[in-house]
Design a protein around this motif. Structure first.
Motif, mmCIF file in Angstrom:
data_model
loop_
_atom_site.group_PDB
_atom_site.id
_atom_site.type_symbol
_atom_site.label_atom_id
_atom_site.label_comp_id
_atom_site.label_asym_id
_atom_site.label_seq_id
_atom_site.Cartn_x
_atom_site.Cartn_y
_atom_site.Cartn_z
ATOM 1 N N TYR A 1 35.123 118.311 -25.716
ATOM 2 C CA TYR A 1 34.657 117.320 -26.298
ATOM 3 C C TYR A 1 34.841 115.891 -25.281
ATOM 4 N N SER A 2 35.840 115.896 -24.566
ATOM 5 C CA SER A 2 36.392 114.852 -23.641
ATOM 6 C C SER A 2 35.071 114.904 -22.378
ATOM 7 N N ALA A 3 34.919 115.996 -22.040
ATOM 8 C CA ALA A 3 34.257 116.263 -20.858
ATOM 9 C C ALA A 3 32.571 115.921 -21.533
ATOM 10 N N ALA A 4 32.153 116.205 -22.733
ATOM 11 C CA ALA A 4 30.683 115.776 -23.047
ATOM 12 C C ALA A 4 30.527 114.317 -23.485
ATOM 13 N N TYR A 5 31.873 113.608 -23.776
ATOM 14 C CA TYR A 5 32.004 112.175 -24.132
ATOM 15 C C TYR A 5 31.963 111.447 -22.881
ATOM 16 N N THR A 6 32.778 111.887 -21.941
ATOM 17 C CA THR A 6 32.652 111.174 -20.653
ATOM 18 C C THR A 6 31.275 111.200 -20.072
ATOM 19 N N GLN A 7 30.483 112.280 -20.064
ATOM 20 C CA GLN A 7 29.087 112.479 -19.791
ATOM 21 C C GLN A 7 28.198 111.472 -20.252
ATOM 22 N N GLN A 8 28.296 111.347 -21.600
ATOM 23 C CA GLN A 8 27.449 110.466 -22.506
ATOM 24 C C GLN A 8 27.762 108.997 -22.039
ATOM 25 N N LEU A 9 28.871 108.715 -21.812
ATOM 26 C CA LEU A 9 29.284 107.322 -21.272
ATOM 27 C C LEU A 9 28.689 106.943 -19.913
ATOM 28 N N PHE A 10 28.831 107.894 -19.085
ATOM 29 C CA PHE A 10 28.483 107.932 -17.806
ATOM 30 C C PHE A 10 26.774 107.693 -17.875
ATOM 31 N N ASP A 11 26.202 108.634 -18.804
ATOM 32 C CA ASP A 11 24.666 108.449 -18.771
ATOM 33 C C ASP A 11 24.089 106.874 -19.231
#
Length: 337
Positions: A318-328
């Motif tokens: 989840y942390s990896a996906a959430y990080t990607q969402q914030l970056f995007d």
């Protein structure tokens, strides 16, 4: 037709410019810590059985410092405890400290049958918080492991525990309770904390906070994370219960078993104070050792409060996906806050 062609060309150029701007505004990771490993760390060939044997011949133990480049927790433990503490000179005499980069590619012979890269070793040992401090005896057996940040006082307890070979007699918490000069911490109040002895009696996800009188990082938790507005909004969505990890008062754990906080914490092998456990859907979803920085703590809380465990098998995923969402979305992530 020419005007239409020009219009389409201009629109195409505008789209390219918009894409370029969007790419330029992509979020990034900030707040990481650049640090250098001390020159007195052992320059090992990473044949750990040999390292452990050599240390034992000198009446010492091996300490594996498993770290991650840019990790603010690793930097803090290095600065405050391994290098900057008043016991640093003693530590250098009593332990052979070997650095393992959890993203590294050097080959490590962990034991007679395990020869892997540093990264593979971290995965094999399920390192989820850095630094991970792993202590080895002369037979290359793990006698203690600490995950995440530790205050200088907490780390000294652990070093004394290993150096005195008290691991042959009992647990680290028992050693601290027996040898500590005196209590360091008085429980702090917080609006979210409830008095509850039957942990099955909640209709919300459950956060169990383990503290005790010897906790040198519990004030830090209350002075930082527990004063943050975003954290407190998330805590309102949880049933928060604080337990004294040394208490022998009756307790019903989330599985419905009758126990005590002391017995349960020993069964769970909780070595950090504070330790935080998050339960939802009848299962333990997250375990946090010590005090995290804001982003990592909020991410852990969101994983449970938003039921992200139904979509992602682990907090790490989840942390990896959430990080990607914030970056995007063009949002920077400050891991040092």
């Amino acid at each position: 037709m020419r005007r239409l062609s020009l219009t389409l060309s201009v629109l195409g150029l505008l789209c390219l410019l918009a894409a370029a701007v969007a790419a330029a505004e992509r979020g990034r990771l900030v707040g990481g810590s650049s640090y250098a490993l001390p020159g007195w760390f052992k320059q090992s060939f990473l044949e750990l059985a040999d390292d452990a044997s050599e240390a034992a011949e000198a009446d010492k133990h091996v300490l594996l410092f498993m770290h991650l480049d840019g990790c603010p927790y690793c930097d803090a433990v290095l600065r405050e405890s391994l290098v900057g503490a008043d016991y640093s000179a003693w530590l250098r005499q009593r332990f052979d400290v070997i650095a393992i980069n959890v993203r590294g590619s050097r080959e490590v012979a962990f034991d007679a049958t395990t020869r892997v890269s540093e990264k593979q070793l971290a995965e094999l040992l399920k390192v989820r918080q850095t630094p991970a401090l792993i202590f080895l005896d002369g037979a290359n057996r793990q006698v203690l492991r600490l995950d995440g940040y530790r205050t200088p006082r907490d780390l000294k307890y652990a070093l004394d525990y290993v150096d005195s070979k008290s691991y042959l007699k009992g647990s680290l918490p028992d050693f601290i309770a027996r040898t500590a000069a005196g209590p360091h911490y008085t429980p702090r109040s917080h609006p979210a904390i409830r008095e509850l002895t039957d942990l099955t009696r909640t209709d919300k996800p459950l956060l169990v906070l383990f503290e005790d009188a010897f906790c040198s990082a519990c004030d830090l938790l209350h002075d930082t994370l527990f004063t943050d507005a975003e954290v407190n909004d998330l805590l309102e969505q949880l049933t928060v219960v604080r337990l004294d990890a040394e208490s022998e008062a009756p307790l019903v754990d989330p599985a419905g078993r009758r126990t005590t906080a002391k017995a349960w914490s020993r069964e769970l092998e909780l070595l950090a104070r504070p330790s935080l456990l998050l339960f939802a859907g009848g299962e333990e979803r997250v375990r946090i050792a010590g005090v995290l920085r804001h982003f990592h703590f909020v991410t852990a809380l969101r994983y449970v409060t938003n039921r992200e465990y139904t979509r992602y098998p682990s907090l790490r995923d989840y942390s990896a996906a959430y990080t990607q969402q914030l970056f995007d979305a063009g949002i920077d992530i400050d891991v040092g806050r």
